[in-house]
Motif scaffolding. Sequence first.
Motif, PDB file in Angstrom:
ATOM      1  N   ARG A 178       0.810  -1.214   0.000  1.00 24.58           N
ATOM      2  CA  ARG A 178       0.000   0.000   0.000  1.00 24.58           C
ATOM      3  C   ARG A 178       0.846   1.268   0.000  1.00 24.58           C
ATOM      4  NH1 ARG A 178      -4.007  -2.349   4.607  1.00 24.58           N
ATOM      5  NH2 ARG A 178      -5.632  -3.260   3.267  1.00 24.58           N
ATOM      6  N   GLU A 179       1.878   1.302   0.823  1.00 26.94           N
ATOM      7  CA  GLU A 179       2.689   2.516   0.915  1.00 26.94           C
ATOM      8  C   GLU A 179       3.406   2.798  -0.393  1.00 26.94           C
ATOM      9  OE1 GLU A 179       6.189   4.636   3.596  1.00 26.94           O
ATOM     10  OE2 GLU A 179       5.502   2.621   4.096  1.00 26.94           O
ATOM     11  N   TYR A 233      -1.720  12.523   6.413  1.00 31.61           N
ATOM     12  CA  TYR A 233      -2.555  11.629   7.212  1.00 31.61           C
ATOM     13  C   TYR A 233      -2.990  10.395   6.432  1.00 31.61           C
ATOM     14  CZ  TYR A 233      -2.482  14.955  10.994  1.00 31.61           C
ATOM     15  OH  TYR A 233      -2.047  15.753  12.019  1.00 31.61           O
ATOM     16  N   LYS A 236      -0.044   8.161   6.886  1.00 32.01           N
ATOM     17  CA  LYS A 236       0.091   7.788   8.293  1.00 32.01           C
ATOM     18  C   LYS A 236      -0.869   6.677   8.686  1.00 32.01           C
ATOM     19  CE  LYS A 236       0.150   9.829  12.943  1.00 32.01           C
ATOM     20  NZ  LYS A 236       0.026  11.090  13.728  1.00 32.01           N
ATOM     21  N   PHE A 237      -2.093   6.722   8.156  1.00 29.45           N
ATOM     22  CA  PHE A 237      -3.121   5.765   8.573  1.00 29.45           C
ATOM     23  C   PHE A 237      -3.435   4.708   7.520  1.00 29.45           C
ATOM     24  CE2 PHE A 237      -4.163   9.623  11.089  1.00 29.45           C
ATOM     25  CZ  PHE A 237      -3.967   9.079  12.356  1.00 29.45           C
ATOM     26  N   GLU A 239      -1.964   1.900   6.364  1.00 32.51           N
ATOM     27  CA  GLU A 239      -1.879   0.480   6.718  1.00 32.51           C
ATOM     28  C   GLU A 239      -2.967   0.093   7.711  1.00 32.51           C
ATOM     29  OE1 GLU A 239      -0.299  -2.079   5.551  1.00 32.51           O
ATOM     30  OE2 GLU A 239       0.533  -0.782   3.994  1.00 32.51           O
ATOM     31  N   ARG A 240      -3.374   1.037   8.545  1.00 31.94           N
ATOM     32  CA  ARG A 240      -4.393   0.748   9.555  1.00 31.94           C
ATOM     33  C   ARG A 240      -5.789   0.679   8.952  1.00 31.94           C
ATOM     34  NH1 ARG A 240      -4.520   4.859  14.466  1.00 31.94           N
ATOM     35  NH2 ARG A 240      -2.307   4.303  14.330  1.00 31.94           N
ATOM     36  N   THR A 241      -6.074   1.566   8.018  1.00 29.35           N
ATOM     37  CA  THR A 241      -7.437   1.659   7.488  1.00 29.35           C
ATOM     38  C   THR A 241      -7.625   0.943   6.159  1.00 29.35           C
ATOM     39  OG1 THR A 241      -6.991   3.731   6.296  1.00 29.35           O
ATOM     40  CG2 THR A 241      -7.690   3.907   8.603  1.00 29.35           C
ATOM     41  N   GLY A 242      -6.531   0.796   5.388  1.00 27.84           N
ATOM     42  CA  GLY A 242      -6.681   0.262   4.044  1.00 27.84           C
ATOM     43  C   GLY A 242      -7.498   1.206   3.173  1.00 27.84           C
TER      44      GLY A 242
END
Length: 262
Positions: A178-179, A233, A236-237, A239-242
């Motif tokens: 994702r990144e 943001y 930053k988020f 990987e957590r939210t997809g």
Amino acid sequence: MELIHLIILGLVQGLTEFLPISSSAHLILLPELFGWADQGIRYDIAAHVGSLSAVVHYFRAHLRQILSGWSASPLHNENSRMLWFLAAATIPVGLAGLISHDFIATQLRSPLVIACATILFGVVLWWADVKGKRARDQAQLHWRDVLIIGLAQCLALIPGTSRSGITMTAALLLGLNRETAARFSFLLAIPVISLAGLYEGYQLLGPAAEFDWLGLAIVTLVSAASAWLAIHYFLKFLERTGMLPYVIYRLVLGAVLLFLFL
């Protein structure tokens, strides 16, 4: 143009350019939904200049590495290779844009086209995020990946598709994490927005008195600030939210548009 209109225009462009939800769709929809007169291409360009300055500033250290690597060895290091990757991925959309510009401007800038593209490519983004292996990073990016992402980017000429959304979709389907998908998409925005802005700006050359310089400056500054925050943001988020929150947003937005305009 009223101050509140200028601020909202800048915010919408800045917040949506790099999120996978289509900035062009939102810019087209602003006058449709709020009953405003179309802001015109000049304000659209100013808003894109703001988002361009934001991504250049955010990735300034990475861009310095790319340029210094290219100047030291144009062909034989990872940084110089990234410059060639960005150039190669930009060529397809540049050519497609030149060929189809008039058709898109006259035939595809409609709420129903936006609604359908928003829903369709939102579903494809979700599928790519779920099914993609997400096993490769930037060091494992290959020419095949770059060319496929560049071709996919041509679909972003359809309002509602989202340039960032379709490039991330292609990258995820190719197995990039994702990144890496997001960072390459954001870097790819630099040549694409620059070329589009230069082309549209050239078409609008005229007496300086015809420009509302203060209004254009406000749109640019608001767009730059909000775009920088959106990039920061999102990464930053991510990987957590997809991608699911953006997919849900796209589906809701598309459904509302179909309800309003069908």
